[in-house]
Design a protein around this motif. Sequence first.
Motif, PDB file in Angstrom:
ATOM      1  N   GLN A 103       0.832  -1.211   0.000  1.00 27.75           N
ATOM      2  CA  GLN A 103       0.000   0.000   0.000  1.00 27.75           C
ATOM      3  C   GLN A 103       0.869   1.264   0.000  1.00 27.75           C
ATOM      4  N   GLU A 187       3.082   5.547  10.456  1.00 25.41           N
ATOM      5  CA  GLU A 187       1.797   5.565  11.173  1.00 25.41           C
ATOM      6  C   GLU A 187       0.958   6.755  10.702  1.00 25.41           C
ATOM      7  N   ARG A 190      -0.368   6.144   7.153  1.00 24.01           N
ATOM      8  CA  ARG A 190      -1.476   5.168   7.178  1.00 24.01           C
ATOM      9  C   ARG A 190      -2.772   5.819   7.666  1.00 24.01           C
ATOM     10  N   ARG A 191      -2.656   6.673   8.677  1.00 20.78           N
ATOM     11  CA  ARG A 191      -3.831   7.397   9.187  1.00 20.78           C
ATOM     12  C   ARG A 191      -4.390   8.344   8.120  1.00 20.78           C
ATOM     13  N   HIS A 194      -5.930   6.418   5.287  1.00 17.98           N
ATOM     14  CA  HIS A 194      -6.859   5.370   5.728  1.00 17.98           C
ATOM     15  C   HIS A 194      -6.391   3.988   5.274  1.00 17.98           C
ATOM     16  N   LEU A 195      -5.122   3.698   5.534  1.00 14.01           N
ATOM     17  CA  LEU A 195      -4.561   2.390   5.178  1.00 14.01           C
ATOM     18  C   LEU A 195      -4.541   1.500   6.421  1.00 14.01           C
ATOM     19  N   LYS A 196      -4.491   0.195   6.183  1.00 14.39           N
ATOM     20  CA  LYS A 196      -4.433  -0.761   7.311  1.00 14.39           C
ATOM     21  C   LYS A 196      -3.019  -0.861   7.833  1.00 14.39           C
TER      22      LYS A 196
END
Length: 196
Positions: A103, A187, A190-191, A194-196
């Motif tokens: 991702q 981190e 990802r926030r 909106h990634l896992k």
Amino acid sequence: MVKLGLTGGIGSGKSTVAKIFEEFNIPVYYADDRAKWLMNQPKIRSKIVQQFGKEAYNKGKLDRAFLANLVFKNRKALEALNGIVHPEVGKDFDNWSNYQKSQILVKEAAVLIESGAKDSVDEIVVVTAPAKTRMKRVMARDGVSEQQVVDRLNNQMTDKQRLKYADYVIDNSGEQMLIPQVKRLLEDVRRKYHLK
């Protein structure tokens, strides 16, 4: 897929930071290494010979010392070389990206901003370190003189110029640990996306 552009001045430690991204299972495209490989391929090779002469290659391989000596003292020569190499690196990065499953990807490039490659990434990460530290690192790593490092630095953006484009900054002065900085950055990305 989020593409991070990782850049910094010579000796800033961007390759070290790139390796840390790899430790977090983030694929890294090393633009400078790929450029060296591409410069030995027939298509680019013929353009370089046309521009700089047969001396640009020695025994069938790119003579990097010869070329560096030419381009780091002559801005027009550097622009000509970049005009040949950067578009090909851009195509190569796009092709590489298409095969990645992650991702998040990283494109590590010394001249990410100057080459226009900044437009091919979503976020720009700048690695910084004090100029004296960078000079010592490059002299030790490449076995070059202080003047040779100064010549290279003079052909690059300053940290101040680079930071105008930065979405994230990694401090590699030695005062902060690198791994926690990379972890926080990932981190945050990802926030944000909106990634896992």
